[in-house]
Motif scaffolding. Structure first.
Motif, short mmCIF file in Angstrom:
data_model
loop_
_atom_site.label_atom_id
_atom_site.label_comp_id
_atom_site.label_asym_id
_atom_site.label_seq_id
_atom_site.Cartn_x
_atom_site.Cartn_y
_atom_site.Cartn_z
N GLN A 28 100.14 153.23 -41.35
CA GLN A 28 101.02 152.52 -40.43
C GLN A 28 101.85 151.50 -41.18
O GLN A 28 101.45 150.99 -42.22
N GLY A 29 103.03 151.26 -40.62
CA GLY A 29 103.94 150.31 -41.22
C GLY A 29 104.61 149.48 -40.15
O GLY A 29 104.70 149.89 -38.99
N TYR A 30 105.10 148.33 -40.56
CA TYR A 30 105.70 147.39 -39.62
C TYR A 30 107.20 147.35 -39.81
O TYR A 30 107.70 147.04 -40.88
N LEU A 31 107.91 147.70 -38.76
CA LEU A 31 109.36 147.71 -38.76
C LEU A 31 109.91 146.31 -38.51
O LEU A 31 110.98 145.97 -38.99
N ASP A 35 108.42 136.12 -34.15
CA ASP A 35 107.98 135.38 -32.96
C ASP A 35 106.73 136.00 -32.33
O ASP A 35 106.62 136.12 -31.12
N ARG A 36 105.80 136.42 -33.21
CA ARG A 36 104.51 137.00 -32.79
C ARG A 36 104.65 138.31 -32.02
O ARG A 36 103.75 138.73 -31.31
N VAL A 37 105.80 138.97 -32.16
CA VAL A 37 106.02 140.31 -31.61
C VAL A 37 106.14 141.25 -32.79
O VAL A 37 106.83 140.95 -33.76
N THR A 38 105.42 142.39 -32.72
CA THR A 38 105.48 143.35 -33.81
C THR A 38 105.92 144.72 -33.30
O THR A 38 105.64 145.10 -32.16
N VAL A 39 106.61 145.44 -34.17
CA VAL A 39 106.99 146.83 -33.91
C VAL A 39 106.40 147.64 -35.06
O VAL A 39 106.73 147.40 -36.22
N ARG A 40 105.52 148.57 -34.70
CA ARG A 40 104.77 149.32 -35.70
C ARG A 40 104.99 150.81 -35.49
O ARG A 40 105.10 151.29 -34.37
N VAL A 41 105.01 151.55 -36.60
CA VAL A 41 104.98 153.01 -36.55
C VAL A 41 103.67 153.44 -37.19
O VAL A 41 103.25 152.88 -38.21
N ARG A 42 103.00 154.42 -36.56
CA ARG A 42 101.70 154.86 -37.08
C ARG A 42 101.65 156.38 -37.09
O ARG A 42 102.04 157.04 -36.12
N VAL A 43 101.14 156.92 -38.20
CA VAL A 43 100.85 158.34 -38.30
C VAL A 43 99.34 158.49 -38.36
O VAL A 43 98.67 157.87 -39.18
N ALA A 44 98.81 159.32 -37.44
CA ALA A 44 97.38 159.61 -37.38
C ALA A 44 97.25 161.13 -37.31
O ALA A 44 97.48 161.73 -36.25
N MET A 75 110.47 156.77 -41.17
CA MET A 75 110.45 155.32 -40.93
C MET A 75 109.51 154.64 -41.92
O MET A 75 109.85 153.59 -42.49
N LEU A 76 108.32 155.22 -42.12
CA LEU A 76 107.36 154.63 -43.07
C LEU A 76 107.97 154.57 -44.47
O LEU A 76 107.84 153.57 -45.17
N ALA A 77 108.64 155.64 -44.86
CA ALA A 77 109.18 155.73 -46.22
C ALA A 77 110.40 154.85 -46.44
O ALA A 77 110.60 154.33 -47.54
N THR A 78 111.22 154.66 -45.41
CA THR A 78 112.51 153.99 -45.64
C THR A 78 112.65 152.61 -45.00
O THR A 78 113.47 151.82 -45.45
#
Length: 155
Positions: A28-31, A35-44, A75-78
């Motif tokens: 997983q990576g964070y885009l 302000d304590r808000v996160t946008v994450r992409v995850r591969v499972a 997204m994870l890679a770039t």
């Protein structure tokens, strides 16, 4: 609105391994983290999700959406740069709930955190013997913060 009700604990010992019913590697990576808000992409495995989490500790807003695997990998890679976490998630039933025990890899190797989602904030929780110090409200142990570290937090 999506809500996540979750408690997190550092894991002590290896006794949890005897209860594992399933395991899956997560990348997983964070885009974004602002302000304590996160946008994450995850591969499972062969599935991928985009997750938006709001501020909070025990209870916080959470929205999850499936995304094409190829898009998530791109997204994870770039887009995630050094804001990534790799771990293996082990499912461990205990006390009528399913605990997720995450064994971190790479620079966070040696860190093991268990989290459990609750049906309500006041839901009684039977702690397994391997659940150590609670870190629900310790931001140093949030995955978004861990993704930027070169080593596990101390203390």
């Amino acid at each position: 609105m999506g809500i996540e009700i979750e408690r997190r604990f550092l894991v002590t010992g290896e006794a949890w391994r005897g209860g594992v019913t399933e395991a899956c590697r997560l990348d997983q990576g964070y885009l974004a983290r602002e302000d304590r808000v996160t946008v994450r992409v995850r591969v499972a495995g062969a599935a991928a999700k985009l997750t938006i989490k709001g501020p909070g500790g025990l209870v916080r807003p959470e929205f999850e959406y499936p995304v094409p695997l190829q898009d998530a990998e791109a997204m994870l890679a770039t887009l995630c740069g050094g804001r990534r976490v790799a771990k293996t998630r082990h499912l461990v039933p205990h006390g009528g709930l399913t605990w997720e025990v995450d064994v971190f890899e790479g620079p966070l190797a040696g860190l093991v955190i268990a989290e459990v989602e609750l049906p309500a904030a006041d839901h009684p929780l039977a702690l397994p013997a391997w659940a150590g110090r609670e870190v629900t409200d310790d931001a140093r142990y949030s995955n978004a913060v861990l993704a930027s570290l070169d080593a596990p937090p101390r203390g």
